[in-house]
Each structure stands twice: as C-alpha cells, then as structure tokens.
Write a protein that holds these residues in place. Structure first.
Motif, PDB file in Angstrom:
ATOM      1  N   UNK A 289      36.286  37.033  46.602  1.00 30.77           N
ATOM      2  CA  UNK A 289      34.949  37.629  46.707  1.00 30.77           C
ATOM      3  C   UNK A 289      34.235  37.561  45.359  1.00 30.77           C
TER       4      UNK A 289
ATOM      5  N   UNK B 215      35.284  38.137  37.627  1.00 31.55           N
ATOM      6  CA  UNK B 215      36.419  38.586  36.809  1.00 31.55           C
ATOM      7  C   UNK B 215      37.256  37.377  36.353  1.00 31.55           C
TER       8      UNK B 215
ATOM      9  N   UNK C 212      35.519  35.736  33.665  1.00 32.34           N
ATOM     10  CA  UNK C 212      35.646  36.533  32.439  1.00 32.34           C
ATOM     11  C   UNK C 212      36.996  36.275  31.776  1.00 32.34           C
ATOM     12  N   UNK C 213      38.028  36.181  32.603  1.00 38.36           N
ATOM     13  CA  UNK C 213      39.377  35.934  32.080  1.00 38.36           C
ATOM     14  C   UNK C 213      39.571  34.501  31.625  1.00 38.36           C
TER      15      UNK C 213
ATOM     16  N   UNK D  99      26.708  46.512  35.893  1.00 38.03           N
ATOM     17  CA  UNK D  99      27.177  46.539  34.510  1.00 38.03           C
ATOM     18  C   UNK D  99      26.754  45.262  33.761  1.00 38.03           C
TER      19      UNK D  99
ATOM     20  N   UNK E 250      25.701  44.429  30.787  1.00 36.36           N
ATOM     21  CA  UNK E 250      26.194  44.036  29.460  1.00 36.36           C
ATOM     22  C   UNK E 250      27.407  43.129  29.620  1.00 36.36           C
ATOM     23  N   UNK E 251      28.268  43.521  30.548  1.00 36.23           N
ATOM     24  CA  UNK E 251      29.468  42.729  30.824  1.00 36.23           C
ATOM     25  C   UNK E 251      29.097  41.372  31.426  1.00 36.23           C
TER      26      UNK E 251
ATOM     27  N   UNK F 268      27.596  38.954  28.840  1.00 41.27           N
ATOM     28  CA  UNK F 268      28.614  38.468  27.905  1.00 41.27           C
ATOM     29  C   UNK F 268      29.501  37.432  28.580  1.00 41.27           C
TER      30      UNK F 268
ATOM     31  N   UNK G  54      31.169  49.109  37.805  1.00 36.48           N
ATOM     32  CA  UNK G  54      31.897  48.002  38.437  1.00 36.48           C
ATOM     33  C   UNK G  54      32.977  48.586  39.332  1.00 36.48           C
TER      34      UNK G  54
END
Lengths: 140, 821
Positions: B419, B425, B428-429, B448, B450-451, B454, B755
């Motif tokens: 999903x 995520x 991000x990783x 969220x 800001x996350x 980035x 989140x």
C-alpha cells in the motif's frame, strides 16, 4: 480454587504481562515502522486488558494475582538493541512511566529546535499517549 | 435564467416527489463573450473534479475550450453541473502548464526532449531491475486518470516489471470504501445507485458532506426536500455542514468514535427487534457474534464515548430502524478517521440486519472521493489484481495470467500488494530506488510533510513525476513528464455509483504534453515487455484498443464491461456496470437477488482482522462462510492512538471545501474557484474562541507533535474542542514553491497530521490528531478567507461578508417545465 486452576491463572497472567512488555519493546524499537509500531502498541493493550480480566476473575475466586515486575519504560532493559539511536540527551533511556519512544536517528539530520531543552525534533514528532504499565491509566 | 453559482453552488430548485424521476435542469457556462451560436463543436465528457460523474459537453471554438454544458438525458446529473464542473475546465489553459519534459541536471530541472527523458527513465528502470530486481521499483498513481491508463499501468507494473509496489492516491480517499465492501460482501462493488436518492425515505449520511463533495447529488436531495413526501436525513458530522442544517437528526460526535456510535445504533436496532430475520437468515453469517458484541453498547454508553446526548442517539436509531427505505452514504468522516474500516463495515451491517439492500431507496453507497477512484480499484492500479481478482486464490491468478498470456508466476503474489504508505516507507529506507508518481501530489497530500519532502528529496531515490504543472512534488523530481489532461485526451471514467462515461478529446494539449496513456505505452515499448509467446505484452496503441483489452480482462468478473463500447457510451451516456450482452442497459443495483460474489471460490478477498489487519486464511474463510453469504463483522470501539492532553488540548481534523479539489493544482488556477476560498483557514467554535480570547480573522498557529501551520481563524458552530483545517493548500503559489517559506510556519494542513493508518484498509488518518491553538496576531479588521456558503459559515452571519462570485460566476440554468412540488 483448585491448585491446578490457580497455577494456570498465574501462568496466563504472567504470560500476558510478558507479552505486553515484549510488544511495547517491539513497538518502541521499530518506531519508524509505523505499521509495526501502531499494531504492536494496540496488541499490547489487548494483553494488558487480558491480564486485568484475569486479575478480576481470580480476585472473585479469592486468588490474588500479583502484579509482578512492572513493565519497563521505553528503552529500559533493551539498551543493547537501540539501533540507529542518536546521542542526544533526551533520547537516553527514560524512567518509568513510559512517555516517549526512542529516537531512531532522524534528528541527526536536523538541529534541535531549542538546544538543551526537550525540543528535539525527533522527540517532538513521536510523542504519543501511552497507558501506564502499572494501572493501565493514561500517563501524563 | 442566470445565477451566481459561487454564491449558490447548488443552483435553482426543481422540486419532485418521492418515486418520481428527477427532472432535468441544464446548466451552461460559456467564457465571457462566447455566444451559444458561436460554439463550433460540443464534445462529450464527465466531470473530473469529484466522484459524481456529472455528464457534460465541452464547447469548442477555434480549437480552444470555451465552456461546458450539462447533458439533460444523462442518468447521473440530468443536466446539472456544480461550480467545479462549470469553471474548472479553465485551468487547462493556464499559462504555467508544463509543455516540455524536464530532467534534473546539477540540482536544477532543465528542459529536454521526450526521447532523452524517457530513455533516462527506461535506463534507470533497467539498471534497477538488473541490480536489485523488480522490488526496487514503485508506482504511485492517481484517482484522476482514465480507466485505459490505469489498466495499462497495472499490466506493465505487474506483468512487465513484476513489482508488488503499485498503488494510487485513492489510498487516501477510497481504500476504506473498497475494504469495507470486501469485508462485508467478499468483493468490491458499489451496492447502491444514485437513483436510490429518488426513492429513499431516510438518507443517513455518515461523515459524508455531500453538499460540498457531490454538489449535484446534493441538489437532488434539496429538490426532494422541496417536493412531496420528502426524505428525512440523519447527519453524522462534527461540523455544521449544509447536510447538518437540513437534517432531521444531527449527531456531532467526538472524532475517532464512529464505531462506538454505530455500535449503539446496531444495539438499538437489535434491542427493539427492528431486524429483518428472514434476510439475516438467508443472506448473512455472523449475526450472533454481532448481537453479542453490541449488547453492551447502549446509547448511554455511546453518549459518554462520543459526547453526544443519548436521547439523540436513540432518535437516530429510531430513524434508521423504523423506515421502509434506508439509504446510507459514507465518506471521509469515516474513511479518514480512526477505526475507518470497522466503522464503514458497521454501516453495511446496519443495512444487512435491516434487509435494506438491493431495492429502490434501500441501499448503501460507500462513496469515493476522486473522479476515477472506482477505475483504480477495478483495474488494479490500487494494488489489487485487475477485475477484482483475489491474489490469494491460485485460480484467479491463473485466469489473469491467461488474459495477459503470461506465466502465472510472472504476477507477484508472494505477499499482499504494497500500500502507498508502506511504499513511501520503502522509499525512505532505500529498498525502493525509483518511484514513478503519476497525476498526484504527495508533497502536499500525504501526512507529515516534513518527512515526505525529505524522503522525496533523497539523492538515492530516482523520482519520476508525470503531471500538468510544476507541483510541489514535481519540484523534487528527477524527471518531470508533461501530461495532457481531461479534454485533451480520450478515455473512460467510472463514478461512485458504477456509471461509466466516455470523455473525449476536445482540444490539443499544450506544447509537447502527452496523454498519460501515451507515456505509459512509450515506456512499455522502450522496456520491450513481452508475453510468453514473445508478442508485445501491451498490444494496444489507442485508448479504444486499451478499453477493448480491459473488456476482455473484466469478462465474467463482477465489474463486467463486455456490453459496453465507445460507440454505445457516446450514444447512451452513463451506463452502470456490470454491463454484458445479456444486460446491455447495465445494472442499477447489486445484490438484488442475494449476495453474489462472496463464495470462497469467487470472492476478491477473504477479509482481514479489523483491529490488526491480519489476513483471514482461505481455509478459515471457507469454514466460516461456506455458502458465500454476506459477513456481519463485529468490531469493538478502541480509543484513538492520539488523544488531546494538556499540551495539545484540541482534536484536529483536516478536510475539504466545496470550491477546491485535492491540492488545488487546477482549482487554484481558476479565478471563480480561487477567489471563493483563496487561502487556508482554521475553524474553531465560539466557546473555544472566547475561552482563548480569540476572534474571527485572528492569525493563529495550529501545532501538533509533527509540525505547525498558521492560518486565520473562522469562528463557526463546529463541535467544541475540535479544530478543522482544509487540506488543499500547499506551496506552489508561494515564494518558496515546494515547502514552508524559509523553515517558517507552514500553510499545508499535512504539516501537522500523524503517520498512522487504518489497519485493514491502510488509509491514513487525517481526522484524528491532537493539536494546540495559539494566537499569532490580531485580525485587525480582516476575516478568515473561508467561504460562508458551506460548513465554514461563520457562527455570527453578520460578522463576515457573504461569499459571492460576481459577474464572472453567472451561469445559465434551464429547468425542465412541469416539476411537481
């Protein structure tokens, strides 16, 4: 109450308490894995609820199930495994009752908002309301 | 007759009686100076800026769009258009449309040609496939493309690349609708029809601000309220929406407590034995469990949890429990809130135990937010397998592999589809190395921010963005592909009640912009995807060929399109699927004769545990529901993860306003719509404002543990203790362009959101956070830039000038004569 039943209740109670502790530990170790974090936190609530119901049932039967060791606060007892945790002071193991989740290093990319205070970015964004490990009530 | 359709978004009344057909009213808006006689061509389309699917024709003068006109004969809207339909098309001609591909060189986006840009994308894809495999590539698409485009994307992502990472921003709007239908009926597919609004005696709207999200269907409700034998409305919404103002019973619960409220309604229904036992016996499983679960959920208990008087809950229960025709509609107040799927399923349960299904006026509408959200679900661009096939069922996968002429092992199904939130995520990783974002703007719409900013800005992540404008997300991309949009390309779109419309190309796209379909096809050609016989995997070049390919994929499935064709849609307007040769006029309601797709061999999903999201085992499903009945799934109320405390004493909900769509990329570029709601605002109730010494128009700061935003305060009749911020506003029209100005306070609601997502549907929570409210500066005579026509109407009507569009917002409306009052 028969000894066997009392022993089973004690074991179940102990098991649920231990499971709650383990789930809280998982939730906090993987705070950045949101699905793991939130579901583990919810499941810990289930286990606490089960433990409470066992206490209630046992009390009605004249058996006192001791609240054995309190649940550790975030970070406590798992100091070896604090993957990626940064070195800022407020992210060190905090004292009981649990209030914060450990930082996972994100803040190393950003300066604290207010140096020297509880203004660390990673701490601020991760504050979540927890239940007290002893009484299951909300912590401040 | 002309009217200011900004001041009156719903237009003139044409009253009609229950069980009569809704009379038509043709709405037309032509650009200033264009006379109806000067229009050279009218080109058929359906609305793009909401899920209603209002049918319209686009006026073309000298190769340019010059206006729109509703289509009187169409079943969905009967000629009516809402403000976004009437004015939204003008955004196509904005001077800042993207006209050439952009690539990032030395940190800057520079113009290039299509070949360079696409070769860059294909080369990176090949690299990643060679080095790290298909799991390193993710696709995040939209709810605003056409069916043909989603289907093509699903084929190339699943069978071409072989990735499990494919989802749409429909995850934010309609995932819970789909999941709730799968949980209850074993399969996705809207049970009801918009026509049920003509026949219903009670319309219950759960977290569904129909007046703002589906203005034309709300006009239908208003027309019925003005006619004979009007419906009674139940409104569950913490804001004083237009729906609430017209409701017989309005409940404004504490946000995050929908399950408690619905369990109390179920409790009362069962306690008073308002249950259709024959229906329950014949068509459902799980009644005993449900009855047991809600046995303790009295109105008094729920009153305490939801902070709503118990007497009102009993009244609501009587309303839904005693009517002969109940229509329920559900939207973001449920889907984006805590325990989303559990709550939406309880609405299904209410209908199942009352036997209110599959009859005129008796049905459920689990609504969508976006115009083609339904198509992402059918085509599998939301991660499910195309045609509502079950990824856990080997024969379904084999069937799909046959349609695509590939080996079943080509289609990834080692795990549930990834999903959107998990995909970000992985990005991000670093396990996802390339993210292809088509037609959406996560840098404003995801929680969220800001996350998210980035994450998207990471060097190691290769981001492709395909859009009309240089959005906040596009500014962070490595390759930006200029896309054509509605009116510049051809394709089909399916609305929230399964009505399929054809949208035809009216004008040429600007510059070198290309239809999304052409971009996907170009990619497929460059990647040279082949089927198992060595023929091209994606064998179509034109939208109509893609549609025919989709028909083959949908054959025999619940969403069967085989009776449809472009010609037929051109002639007949909106037709509801399933539509087959045997049923050429389509299907108005599902489940008119029992539950048809819940059998263990047929169902799209075996279901999930509503609290943890754990998948139900096929064997378990078969033993619980061997005959394929509807499942009555019970759920206990659990407290939201984030509740107010001393530091963050308010609850915060984000949401939408009538005049804007998503992140304003189109509506913010249209004068009539932009001027009606030009800036972000925050709503609080009068008692809270007085307590904090705040007043209308004060500049305030809304802060949560994630971040903060500044906005002017609108004092309304919203539920005490609750703040509301519209989520549409980002940064493309600010100095910075992609984020808060110099690290200062933000403008986007999602700076503050958490989140966290529903365990079953994976839809993020936008309506259950804790926040603080503080004063930044006094109003000094200014007021909040919020509309007065909608839920953001001021508490004191005289304190703010009324929202009006003026001369530029006048549109024609011609009502059919002979409406019956």
């Amino acid at each position: 109450m028969k000894d066997g039943i009392a022993h089973t209740l004690r074991e179940l109670h102990h098991g649920e308490r231990q499971l709650a502790r383990d789930l809280v530990a998982v939730a906090e170790r993987h705070a950045e894995e949101h699905e793991v974090h939130h579901v583990a936190t919810d499941l810990a609530d289930w286990s606490r609820d089960h433990a409470d119901r066992l206490v209630e049932y046992a009390a009605a039967e004249g058996l006192r199930l001791d609240d054995d060791t309190p649940e550790p606060a975030s970070g406590e007892g798992e100091g070896e495994d604090r993957r990626g945790c940064c070195s800022c002071t407020i992210c060190g193991p905090c004292t009981w009752p649990p209030r914060r989740t450990p930082c996972t290093g994100r803040c190393s990319r950003r300066p604290p908002r207010r140096p020297g205070t509880n203004g660390c970015w990673c701490w601020r964004r991760r504050v979540i309301r927890r239940r007290c490990g002893r009484c299951a009530g909300p912590t401040p | 007759m002309k009217a200011d359709r900004i001041a009156d978004p719903w237009g003139a009344r044409v009253p009609y009686r229950r069980h009569q057909a809704w009379p038509s009213r043709v709405d037309t808006y032509l650009a200033e100076g264009v006379e109806p006689g000067a229009v050279q061509r009218w080109v058929g389309a359906a609305s793009l800026l909401h899920s209603g699917g209002d049918a319209m024709d686009i006026a073309v003068v000298d190769g340019r769009m010059a206006g729109v006109r509703g289509r009187a004969e169409d079943r969905v809207s009967r000629g009516r258009l809402g403000p976004k339909d009437l004015f939204g098309w003008q955004a196509n001609a904005s001077s800042d449309r993207l006209t050439r591909p952009l690539v990032r060189r030395d940190g800057h986006l520079v113009e290039t040609d299509w070949d360079t840009a696409m070769e860059l994308v294909a080369a990176r894809t090949r690299d990643l496939l060679d080095q790290r495999g298909p799991g390193s590539i993710g696709f995040y698409t939209s709810g605003q493309l056409f069916l043909e485009e989603y289907y093509t994307l699903a084929v190339l992502a699943r069978a071409g690349i072989g990735t499990n990472h494919l989802d749409g921003n429909t995850r934010l709007c309609t995932a819970t609708a789909a999941e709730a239908l799968k949980e209850s009926f074993g399969c996705d597919g809207q049970p009801g029809s918009f026509d049920d609004l003509d026949h219903a005696d009670v319309i219950a709207l759960f977290g569904h601000n129909m007046a703002e999200t589906q203005t034309v269907q709300w006009a239908r409700v208003l027309d019925r309220l003005a006619g004979g034998d009007p419906p009674r409305l139940l409104c569950v919404d913490p804001r004083p929406t237009q729906v609430a103002r017209h409701a017989t019973v309005h409940l404004a619960p504490r946000v995050g407590t929908n399950v408690a409220l619905l369990n109390a309604l179920l409790h009362e229904t069962i306690r008073h034995d308002r249950v259709d036992h024959d229906f329950v016996e014949a068509h459902t499983v799980g009644f005993e469990e449900l009855a047991e679960r809600v046995a303790s959920c009295t109105p008094e208990w729920a009153a305490d949890v939801c902070d709503v008087p118990a007497a009102r809950i009993s009244e609501a229960a009587e309303l839904v429990g005693t009517t002969d025709a109940l229509l329920s509609t559900v939207l973001q107040g449920v889907y984006q809130a805590h325990q989303a799927t559990a709550a939406a399923v309880q609405v299904n349960n209410l209908h199942l135990i009352r036997g209110m299904l599959g009859r005129p006026g008796a049905g459920v509408l689990q609504m969508n937010g976006q115009p083609s959200a339904e198509n992402t679900r059918e085509c599998g661009a939301d991660g499910d397998l195309p045609g509502f096939r079950n990824w856990q069922n080997d024969s379904h996968v084999a069937d799909l592999a046959k349609v695509w002429n590939v080996e079943p092992s080509t289609i990834p199904r080692f795990a549930p589809p990834t999903h959107a939130m998990q995909m970000f995520r992985y990005a991000e990783q670093g396990s996802i190395g390339m993210l292809w974002i088509s037609g959406t703007n996560p840098a404003v719409s995801l929680p969220e921010l800001t996350r998210i900013r980035a994450l998207l800005a990471q060097e190691r992540l290769f981001t492709v963005v395909q859009d009309l404008f240089l959005t906040e997300t596009a500014r962070l991309a490595d390759v930006v592909l200029p896309a054509a949009t509605w009116g510049e390309k051809t394709g089909t779109i399916t609305n929230a009640d399964r009505s399929v419309h054809l949208c035809e190309k009216a004008v040429e796209p600007p510059g070198e912009a290309r239809p999304d379909l052409d971009i996907f096809l170009d990619f497929a050609r460059r990647m040279d995807f082949r089927d198992k016989d060595g023929r091209p995997l994606v064998g179509w070049r034109e939208p109509e060929e893609a549609f025919e390919a989709w028909k083959r994929c949908s054959a025999g499935r619940p969403c069967d399109y085989t009776g449809l064709s472009y010609d037929r849609l051109r002639d007949a307007g909106g037709i509801q699927w399933p539509c087959t040769e045997a049923k050429p006029r389509g299907t108005e309601r599902l489940y008119t004769d029992g539950i048809s797709w819940a059998h263990p061999d047929d169902c799209e999903s075996y279901g999930k545990d509503l609290e943890t999201g754990a998948a139900v085992d096929p064997v378990e499903y078969r033993s619980l529901n061997p005959d394929g009945k509807a499942a009555l799934k019970a759920a206990a109320y659990v407290e939201p993860h984030e509740m107010p405390d001393e530091r963050y004493p308010f609850q915060l909900s984000t949401g939408r306003t009538l005049y804007h769509f998503h992140t304003r990329t189109k509506t913010g570029r249209v004068a009539q719509l932009d001027e009606a709601a030009p800036e972000v605002w925050v709503e609080a109730c009068a008692a809270d404002a007085v307590r904090l010494g705040l007043g209308e128009g004060d500049l305030v700061r809304v802060a949560t543990p994630r971040g903060a935003l500044e906005a002017r305060l609108r004092v309304t009749d919203i539920r005490p203790g609750l703040l509301f911020v519209p989520f549409h506003y980002g940064y493309w029209d600010t100095k910075e362009g992609d984020g808060p100005d110099g690290g200062g306070p933000g403008r986007a609601a999602n700076e503050t959101t958490i989140t966290d997502w529903d365990p079953a549907s994976k839809q993020p929570l936008f309506k259950t956070a804790a926040a603080a409210l503080t004063l930044v500066a006094r109003a000094d005579g200014r007021h909040a830039p919020a509309p007065t026509t909608t839920a953001s109407a001021p508490w004191d009507p005289d304190s703010v000038p009324a929202t009006a569009g003026g001369q530029q917002a006048y549109a024609t409306q011609n009502s059919e004569p002979g409406g019956t009052p």
